[in-house]
Design a protein around this motif. Structure first.
Motif, PDB file in Angstrom:
ATOM      1  N   ILE A 246       0.827  -1.203   0.000  1.00 55.79           N
ATOM      2  CA  ILE A 246       0.000   0.000   0.000  1.00 55.79           C
ATOM      3  C   ILE A 246       0.861   1.253   0.000  1.00 55.79           C
ATOM      4  CG2 ILE A 246      -1.661   1.338   1.368  1.00 55.79           C
ATOM      5  CD1 ILE A 246      -2.837  -1.336   2.311  1.00 55.79           C
ATOM      6  N   GLY A 247       1.929   1.216   0.805  1.00 51.82           N
ATOM      7  CA  GLY A 247       2.841   2.358   0.837  1.00 51.82           C
ATOM      8  C   GLY A 247       3.479   2.618  -0.514  1.00 51.82           C
ATOM      9  N   MET A 248       3.915   1.534  -1.166  1.00 46.23           N
ATOM     10  CA  MET A 248       4.525   1.694  -2.484  1.00 46.23           C
ATOM     11  C   MET A 248       3.512   2.165  -3.518  1.00 46.23           C
ATOM     12  SD  MET A 248       7.096  -1.543  -2.717  1.00 46.23           S
ATOM     13  CE  MET A 248       7.672  -0.980  -4.304  1.00 46.23           C
ATOM     14  N   LEU A 249       2.257   1.719  -3.358  1.00 46.50           N
ATOM     15  CA  LEU A 249       1.202   2.190  -4.255  1.00 46.50           C
ATOM     16  C   LEU A 249       1.070   3.705  -4.174  1.00 46.50           C
ATOM     17  CD1 LEU A 249      -1.284   1.904  -6.094  1.00 46.50           C
ATOM     18  CD2 LEU A 249      -2.634   1.474  -4.022  1.00 46.50           C
ATOM     19  N   PHE A 250       1.017   4.216  -2.955  1.00 45.98           N
ATOM     20  CA  PHE A 250       0.855   5.663  -2.795  1.00 45.98           C
ATOM     21  C   PHE A 250       2.136   6.411  -3.169  1.00 45.98           C
ATOM     22  CE2 PHE A 250      -2.883   4.381  -0.492  1.00 45.98           C
ATOM     23  CZ  PHE A 250      -3.782   5.403  -0.790  1.00 45.98           C
ATOM     24  N   ASN A 251       3.298   5.762  -3.018  1.00 47.10           N
ATOM     25  CA  ASN A 251       4.533   6.386  -3.470  1.00 47.10           C
ATOM     26  C   ASN A 251       4.538   6.516  -4.993  1.00 47.10           C
ATOM     27  OD1 ASN A 251       7.292   7.391  -2.978  1.00 47.10           O
ATOM     28  ND2 ASN A 251       7.920   5.537  -4.052  1.00 47.10           N
ATOM     29  N   THR A 252       4.085   5.451  -5.667  1.00 44.72           N
ATOM     30  CA  THR A 252       3.996   5.499  -7.124  1.00 44.72           C
ATOM     31  C   THR A 252       2.921   6.484  -7.568  1.00 44.72           C
ATOM     32  OG1 THR A 252       4.740   3.202  -7.260  1.00 44.72           O
ATOM     33  CG2 THR A 252       3.661   4.117  -9.202  1.00 44.72           C
ATOM     34  N   LEU A 253       1.786   6.488  -6.847  1.00 47.52           N
ATOM     35  CA  LEU A 253       0.732   7.446  -7.164  1.00 47.52           C
ATOM     36  C   LEU A 253       1.215   8.879  -6.976  1.00 47.52           C
ATOM     37  CD1 LEU A 253      -2.426   5.726  -5.626  1.00 47.52           C
ATOM     38  CD2 LEU A 253      -1.846   5.995  -8.052  1.00 47.52           C
ATOM     39  N   TYR A 254       2.119   9.066  -6.018  1.00 42.41           N
ATOM     40  CA  TYR A 254       2.739  10.377  -5.830  1.00 42.41           C
ATOM     41  C   TYR A 254       3.418  10.810  -7.140  1.00 42.41           C
ATOM     42  CZ  TYR A 254       5.708  13.969  -3.645  1.00 42.41           C
ATOM     43  OH  TYR A 254       6.330  15.149  -3.305  1.00 42.41           O
ATOM     44  N   ASN A 255       4.187   9.900  -7.721  1.00 41.53           N
ATOM     45  CA  ASN A 255       4.865  10.204  -8.986  1.00 41.53           C
ATOM     46  C   ASN A 255       3.874  10.342 -10.134  1.00 41.53           C
ATOM     47  OD1 ASN A 255       7.435  10.060  -7.769  1.00 41.53           O
ATOM     48  ND2 ASN A 255       7.488   7.844  -8.003  1.00 41.53           N
TER      49      ASN A 255
ATOM     50  N   THR B 161       6.274  -2.163   8.771  1.00 42.30           N
ATOM     51  CA  THR B 161       6.086  -1.499   7.486  1.00 42.30           C
ATOM     52  C   THR B 161       4.882  -0.564   7.512  1.00 42.30           C
ATOM     53  OG1 THR B 161       4.764  -3.384   6.698  1.00 42.30           O
ATOM     54  CG2 THR B 161       7.125  -3.407   6.200  1.00 42.30           C
ATOM     55  N   VAL B 162       4.204  -0.520   8.658  1.00 42.06           N
ATOM     56  CA  VAL B 162       3.008   0.310   8.798  1.00 42.06           C
ATOM     57  C   VAL B 162       3.369   1.794   8.848  1.00 42.06           C
ATOM     58  CG1 VAL B 162       1.066   0.872  10.311  1.00 42.06           C
ATOM     59  CG2 VAL B 162       1.691  -1.512   9.922  1.00 42.06           C
ATOM     60  N   THR B 163       4.430   2.123   9.580  1.00 41.43           N
ATOM     61  CA  THR B 163       4.806   3.527   9.739  1.00 41.43           C
ATOM     62  C   THR B 163       5.157   4.164   8.399  1.00 41.43           C
ATOM     63  OG1 THR B 163       5.628   3.095  11.977  1.00 41.43           O
ATOM     64  CG2 THR B 163       6.385   5.113  10.905  1.00 41.43           C
ATOM     65  N   ASN B 164       5.924   3.447   7.603  1.00 37.59           N
ATOM     66  CA  ASN B 164       6.279   3.992   6.289  1.00 37.59           C
ATOM     67  C   ASN B 164       5.056   4.105   5.392  1.00 37.59           C
ATOM     68  OD1 ASN B 164       8.395   4.874   4.409  1.00 37.59           O
ATOM     69  ND2 ASN B 164       7.891   3.025   3.281  1.00 37.59           N
ATOM     70  N   ARG B 165       4.141   3.127   5.503  1.00 38.63           N
ATOM     71  CA  ARG B 165       2.901   3.215   4.739  1.00 38.63           C
ATOM     72  C   ARG B 165       2.148   4.502   5.074  1.00 38.63           C
ATOM     73  NH1 ARG B 165      -1.931  -0.047   7.047  1.00 38.63           N
ATOM     74  NH2 ARG B 165      -1.648   1.706   8.503  1.00 38.63           N
ATOM     75  N   ASN B 166       2.016   4.781   6.357  1.00 36.18           N
ATOM     76  CA  ASN B 166       1.303   5.988   6.775  1.00 36.18           C
ATOM     77  C   ASN B 166       1.975   7.249   6.248  1.00 36.18           C
ATOM     78  OD1 ASN B 166      -0.394   4.275   8.145  1.00 36.18           O
ATOM     79  ND2 ASN B 166       0.497   4.670  10.164  1.00 36.18           N
ATOM     80  N   ALA B 167       3.316   7.252   6.279  1.00 38.78           N
ATOM     81  CA  ALA B 167       4.059   8.417   5.791  1.00 38.78           C
ATOM     82  C   ALA B 167       3.830   8.632   4.303  1.00 38.78           C
ATOM     83  CB  ALA B 167       5.551   8.239   6.077  1.00 38.78           C
ATOM     84  N   LEU B 168       3.840   7.541   3.536  1.00 40.48           N
ATOM     85  CA  LEU B 168       3.682   7.653   2.090  1.00 40.48           C
ATOM     86  C   LEU B 168       2.254   8.050   1.704  1.00 40.48           C
ATOM     87  CD1 LEU B 168       5.822   4.586   0.993  1.00 40.48           C
ATOM     88  CD2 LEU B 168       6.433   6.999   0.837  1.00 40.48           C
TER      89      LEU B 168
ATOM     90  N   ARG C  15       5.734   4.422 -15.372  1.00 40.08           N
ATOM     91  CA  ARG C  15       4.904   4.641 -14.183  1.00 40.08           C
ATOM     92  C   ARG C  15       3.816   3.562 -14.096  1.00 40.08           C
ATOM     93  NH1 ARG C  15       8.316   7.868 -12.489  1.00 40.08           N
ATOM     94  NH2 ARG C  15       8.145  10.135 -12.555  1.00 40.08           N
ATOM     95  N   ILE C  16       3.197   3.251 -15.215  1.00 35.06           N
ATOM     96  CA  ILE C  16       2.136   2.237 -15.231  1.00 35.06           C
ATOM     97  C   ILE C  16       2.710   0.865 -14.886  1.00 35.06           C
ATOM     98  CG2 ILE C  16       0.492   1.026 -16.726  1.00 35.06           C
ATOM     99  CD1 ILE C  16       0.184   3.712 -18.243  1.00 35.06           C
ATOM    100  N   GLU C  17       3.866   0.550 -15.457  1.00 32.07           N
ATOM    101  CA  GLU C  17       4.527  -0.718 -15.150  1.00 32.07           C
ATOM    102  C   GLU C  17       4.827  -0.820 -13.657  1.00 32.07           C
ATOM    103  OE1 GLU C  17       8.135  -3.087 -17.259  1.00 32.07           O
ATOM    104  OE2 GLU C  17       8.669  -1.167 -16.350  1.00 32.07           O
ATOM    105  N   GLN C  18       5.274   0.283 -13.048  1.00 30.44           N
ATOM    106  CA  GLN C  18       5.567   0.290 -11.620  1.00 30.44           C
ATOM    107  C   GLN C  18       4.325   0.025 -10.794  1.00 30.44           C
ATOM    108  OE1 GLN C  18       7.311   4.168 -11.239  1.00 30.44           O
ATOM    109  NE2 GLN C  18       9.380   3.477 -11.751  1.00 30.44           N
ATOM    110  N   LEU C  19       3.196   0.584 -11.227  1.00 28.39           N
ATOM    111  CA  LEU C  19       1.939   0.343 -10.515  1.00 28.39           C
ATOM    112  C   LEU C  19       1.570  -1.138 -10.513  1.00 28.39           C
ATOM    113  CD1 LEU C  19      -0.300   3.348 -11.672  1.00 28.39           C
ATOM    114  CD2 LEU C  19       0.358   2.805  -9.315  1.00 28.39           C
ATOM    115  N   ILE C  20       1.728  -1.776 -11.662  1.00 28.96           N
ATOM    116  CA  ILE C  20       1.389  -3.195 -11.769  1.00 28.96           C
ATOM    117  C   ILE C  20       2.352  -4.049 -10.950  1.00 28.96           C
ATOM    118  CG2 ILE C  20       1.104  -5.121 -13.372  1.00 28.96           C
ATOM    119  CD1 ILE C  20      -1.044  -2.998 -13.622  1.00 28.96           C
TER     120      ILE C  20
END
Length: 496
Positions: free
Chosen positions: A38-47, A197-204, A317-322
């Motif tokens: 989830i954190g990586m999802l929002f990090n990618t969505l950030y980009n 990994t929850v704290t980083n998720r919340n930050a992202l 970016r799309i590839e990263q999301l998948i």
């Protein structure tokens, strides 16, 4: 340093840290990978948000952002390497501490050299404190070097056209966030080593929400703030990253790994810093090879114009999301292997690796189907330019069958990191990202005259040949260090 509660005991984060040496490994994966994914999802969505707003400015702005990210990834590579190095060392120290009789004999908290487990490794709190100190000092050197190197890197990319100035100004502004990025990666390495990994998720998630608000504010202007155009993207990132870094740092300082940490633990300690560099440098070099690999792709794309460059940036970016669900698995594989390897639980190391690969490949096959069926629709969310969509979909057609290979490669990299043999990630990266990418691109473009398709085919060939090389190395390293990795059959034996 951790704060004390009313009883005088150090405060620690609740229900976020996990003992990965005990309990069900699939449950550990789920508990860690879901927040990480989830954190990586929002990090990618950030980009993705950055790409979306850049598209509202112009195609040149999207191309400038794509090129900027290629250079900016050098900073990210150093941060990722530092974070992974700290995570592997802290995780191993935690695992070693879980072995019977591995408690430190000398409890002099002011002397890191006296705080060791029975196997002579330093305690988690000393490694954590030194990692944070090193991150702060190293980021200053990166800022100074970046100011002078950025123009030369743009030259190396062959960027001399209209979006060069956009990319240059964006990168100069981003340097103000360099210390924040390094501190954030170091703090997250400490937390992830403990199974948090929850704290980083919340930050992202917080960073993504803030970016959605600050991007239009600084780009177009409002509430008395003038519109800054493309530079507004960078200013938004600088502000957000400092808040993210302070949030992660506060949680790392209160975590169990840093209980009883004193100010003296942060004073530079040569031996610990050497260990961090020895573990983190190969990881950084591996990610730098990824940057060089993108440089190679960008270089071969330049003759095909801004359309090809923008299409590659959006498709990437799309590839990263998948890839995100699988990446979540491979990221948490590192602390799971590190703790169990430190505790000499080698059967759990083998099971963790194969469970990650089997589950991840299943996810990537679904992702490949999504790319093939919905690629054009996803590209259309970021641009209305039909040429960009057409070129981008060409890349996605080959990206789809690459997804299982990427997943397996990432799992192998986490394995090498977890057993403290990270140097192999560098050699694999050098082959795949530099020699294979450049060699196959030159062959397909200049000899076979495949045009832009030659670039995509080069990436495809480099990935699959890199996986073959990685598999051979994995077998040899595992045989030497953990008496072999077995095969997928390990899963059936462990689940009986």
């Amino acid at each position: 340093m951790p704060q004390n509660d009313k009883t005088g005991k150090p405060k620690v984060a609740k229900n976020r840290e996990r003992d990965l040496v005990r309990g069900s490994l699939p449950e550990h994966f789920k508990a860690l990978a879901i927040p990480a994914g989830i954190g990586m999802l929002f990090n990618t969505l950030y980009n993705v948000v950055d790409t979306f707003f850049a598209g509202m400015i112009s195609t040149d702005a999207q191309a400038g952002l794509s090129v900027s990210f290629t250079v900016f990834f050098i900073l990210i590579a150093f941060g990722i390497g530092l974070g992974q190095g700290i995570s592997a060392l802290v995780g191993t120290a935690i695992g070693a501490g879980n072995q019977k009789g591995n408690q430190p004999k000398d409890q002099n908290e002011n002397q890191p050299e006296n705080n060791r487990n029975a196997n002579h490794s330093f305690l988690p709190k000393d490694i954590s404190a030194q990692g944070l100190s090193f991150a702060t000092l190293f980021s200053g050197a990166l800022c100074a070097a970046g100011y002078y190197i950025i123009p030369h890197l743009l030259d190396l990319l062959g960027v001399f056209n209209g979006y060069r100035d956009l990319a240059h100004d964006y990168l100069i502004l981003i340097l103000f966030a360099a210390p924040a990025f390094m501190i954030a990666f170091a703090a997250n390495g400490i937390l992830s080593a403990q199974g948090d990994t929850v704290t980083n998720r919340n930050a992202l998630i917080g960073g993504f929400v803030a970016n959605c608000a600050l991007n239009p504010l600084f780009i177009f202007g409002a509430f008395g703030i003038p519109g800054l155009g493309f530079d507004g993207l960078a200013i938004s990132t600088v502000i957000i990253e400092w808040f993210v870094a302070l949030y992660l740092l506060s949680h790392a300082l209160k975590s169990r790994a840093m209980i009883n940490t004193t100010l003296s633990c942060f004073y530079p300690h040569v031996k610990i810093i050497k260990d961090i560099v020895a573990q983190g440098a190969p990881a950084s070099l591996n990610f730098l090879t990824i940057t060089v690999g993108v440089f190679v792709i960008q270089y071969f794309l330049q003759p095909f114009g801004a359309t090809a460059v923008a299409a590659y940036g959006i498709a990437l970016r799309i590839e990263q999301l998948i890839l995100l669900p699988g990446l979540g698995l491979t990221i948490v594989l590192l602390p799971i292997i590190a703790q169990n390897h430190g505790a000499k639980e080698l059967d759990r190391v083998r099971y963790a690796f194969w469970w990650c690969v089997r589950t991840g490949i299943g996810m990537m096959l679904i992702g490949a189907l999504l790319l093939l069926l919905g690629g054009k629709f996803l590209l259309g969310l970021f641009t209305q330019d039909p040429d960009v969509i057409s070129v981008g979909f060409d890349y996605l057609l080959l990206a789809a069958p690459m997804l299982p290979a990427y997943l397996t490669l990432f799992a192998m990299m986490s394995f090498f990191q977890g057993i403290k043999r990270p140097i192999w990630t560098v050699w694999i990266g050098i082959y795949r990202q530099i020699f294979a990418s450049a060699g196959f691109a030159a062959l397909f473009i200049y000899v076979l005259n495949w045009g832009a398709w030659g670039v995509w085919a080069a990436v495809f060939t480099a990935v699959w040949s890199g996986l073959l090389l990685s598999t051979i190395i994995l077998i040899l390293v595992a045989r030497k260090n953990i008496q072999g990795l077995g095969g997928p059959g390990v899963l059936r034996e462990h689940e009986k």
